[in-house]
Write an enzyme that holds these catalytic residues in place. Structure first.
Site, PDB file in Angstrom:
ATOM      1  N   CYS A 174      -1.543   9.471   2.574  1.00  0.00           N
ATOM      2  CA  CYS A 174      -1.310   8.994   1.208  1.00  0.00           C
ATOM      3  C   CYS A 174      -2.455   9.359   0.281  1.00  0.00           C
ATOM      4  CB  CYS A 174      -1.058   7.494   1.204  1.00  0.00           C
ATOM      5  SG  CYS A 174      -2.366   6.514   1.964  1.00  0.00           S
TER       6      CYS A 174
ATOM      7  N   GLU B  84       0.882  -1.169   0.000  1.00  0.00           N
ATOM      8  CA  GLU B  84       0.000   0.000   0.000  1.00  0.00           C
ATOM      9  C   GLU B  84       0.912   1.208   0.000  1.00  0.00           C
ATOM     10  OE1 GLU B  84      -1.848   3.228   0.447  1.00  0.00           O
ATOM     11  OE2 GLU B  84      -1.445   2.699   2.522  1.00  0.00           O
TER      12      GLU B  84
END
EC number: 1.2.1.71
Length: 487
Positions: free
Chosen positions: A278, A244
């Site tokens: 993110c 991720e």
């Protein structure tokens, strides 16, 4: 010294010296020595030895430990929130929400395991078809600094629930949060060796990723490091790798009636956590013309008044610091590089104190920059791109190697449906901040943003592998033998 937790005991490190700093005051928060290769080996071995007994426990027994862990998190929520704020620089109001997310992850993971990787069966003519899931074995978990409790927790909880044993290497910038979290697992009664903690920087991470004793690696962090891991694991189908990573996320603004609602949503998308999520918006796509001009002017006006301060400052600031002085200086340098390429400064990102990692919000128009870098500037720097028509906006939104998050602010459902169909991202939001995601839904992206849907509802998928069986209690000849066989 309580630095590493291996095989049920704390021990001092034998590797390089480490310390974490308060990003604003530069005071030492934690110090110790990292794990060397021999200690990493010992942690992997401890996990391997603990694996058979842990995997053979009933699901309910493992759930019992996880629920006790959630209770420990609740009991120590204030200390954890303070530690997260102290090491990362994020305000206390925000670090408290991270602890809440850690607690909630337990129930979500249990639900996900039962729904996605539980046991299912169905009758056939002469047997029963059964689908079960088994743990991989020993998995390494690499955690990031921006959510040092919540994001590694999103790997560790479902991994343990599935029956795996874990070697956890947190970010070297947030070791104290990891230590407090592991202490909560210990207090919950997790057996020795099931979860091992190895602190360290590159030396420790390289040793763990290369250790032949791990069956998989679950990573949340930068695309640069994730790509290196992907290359390292290439040609190793026997290892499960879940990545991720980051994103160069676009937020497209269509003409909306409520200008201030748009401005507020942009701020929440770009500058929450000092831009260190993110999913933060990195690129703001604004229509050309008078309405777009008014939006940009209002956005700059409001951002000038955003409060920035230390994690424990009162009244609480909206933005805390970035993670380190090094990160702050790199972001200021990135802003200068964009200006040198032809960008226009709309609101300068500044570092008010040279010895503190505090940055003010920055907004820069890069429409005229021909060779815009496809990078994730991990901080409070928002790039504005003006577009002529909606198709051009979508083309620009998709003009990235990443594919984590994308969003649209628009009063038109038809516009959103058009955008959604053409958007290349794992998270697509409409009239909500780009950083918003439901914990009960998959989280992750495509392209350079990762592969699996880490740290959320679909984490169960990569924490166990499916085993399909045909079963019958007694062995018997079929009613009809196949041609060419005589008994």
């Amino acid at each position: 010294m309580t630095t590493h937790y291996i095989a049920g005991s704390w021990q001092a490190g034998q590797g390089e010296a480490l310390q974490s700093l308060n990003p604003v005051t530069q005071a030492v928060v934690w110090q110790g020595q990292g794990a060397d290769a021999s200690q990493v080996d010992a942690a992997v071995l401890a996990a391997r030895q603990a694996f058979p007994a842990w995997a053979q426990l009933s699901l309910e027994a493992r759930i019992d430990v996880l629920e006790k862990f959630a209770e420990q998190l609740k009991q120590h929520s204030e200390a954890l929130a303070y530690c997260i704020g102290e090491e990362t620089g994020k305000p206390l109001w925000e670090s408290a929400t991270e602890v809440t997310s850690m607690v909630n992850k337990v129930a979500i993971s249990i639900q996900s395991y039962r729904e996605r990787t539980g046991e299912k069966s169905g009758p056939l003519a002469d047997a029963t078809a059964v689908l079960r899931h088994k743990p991989h074995g020993v998995v390494a978990v690499f955690g990031p600094y921006n959510f040092p409790g919540h994001l590694p927790n999103g790997h560790i909880v479902p991994a343990l629930l599935a029956g795996n044993c874990v070697v956890f290497k947190p970010s070297e910038l947030t070791p104290k949060v990891a230590e407090l979290t592991v202490n909560c697992w210990i207090a919950a009664g997790l057996p020795a060796g099931v979860l091992n903690l190895v602190q360290g920087a590159r030396e420790t991470g390289v040793a763990l990723a290369a250790n032949p004793g791990i069956d998989g690696l679950f990573f949340t962090g930068s695309s640069r490091t994730g790509n290196l891991l992907h290359q390292q694991f290439a040609g190793r189908p026997d290892k499960i790798l879940a990545l991720e990573m980051g994103g160069n996320n676009p937020l497209v603004v269509d003409g909306v009636k409520d200008l201030d609602a748009a401005v507020y949503t942009i701020i929440q998308s770009a500058f929450i956590s000092a831009g260190q999520r993110c999913t933060c918006a990195r690129r703001l796509l604004v229509p050309q013309g008078a309405w777009g001009d008014a939006l940009v002017i209002r956005l700059v006006e409001v951002c000038k008044s955003i409060t920035v301060g230390a994690f424990d400052q009162q009244p609480a600031p909206f933005m805390g610091s970035v993670i380190s002085l090094q990160a702050a200086r790199a972001l200021v340098a990135a802003q200068s590089e964009l200006l040198a390429k032809g960008a226009t400064q709309l609101l300068e990102m500044t570092q008010p104190q040279a010895d503190a990692a505090l940055l003010t919000p920055g907004i820069i128009d890069v429409t005229a920059v021909a060779d815009r870098p496809d990078e994730e500037f991990f901080g409070p720097l928002l790039q504005v791109i003006r577009y002529a028509d909606f198709d051009a906006a979508i083309d620009e939104a998709n003009n990235t190697q990443y594919g984590l998050a994308a969003g649209l602010l628009s009063d038109s459902r038809a516009r959103y449906q058009y955008f959604w169909l053409r958007s290349r991202a794992g998270i697509v939001n409409w009239n909500k901040q780009l950083t918003g995601a439901a914990s009960s839904a998959p989280f992750g992206g495509i392209g350079a943003s990762g592969n699996h849907r880490a740290s959320a509802y679909y984490a169960a998928d990569y924490c166990a592998y499916p085993v399909a069986s045909l079963e019958t209690a007694s062995l018997a000849l079929p009613a009809t033998l196949t041609p060419g066989v005589t008994l």
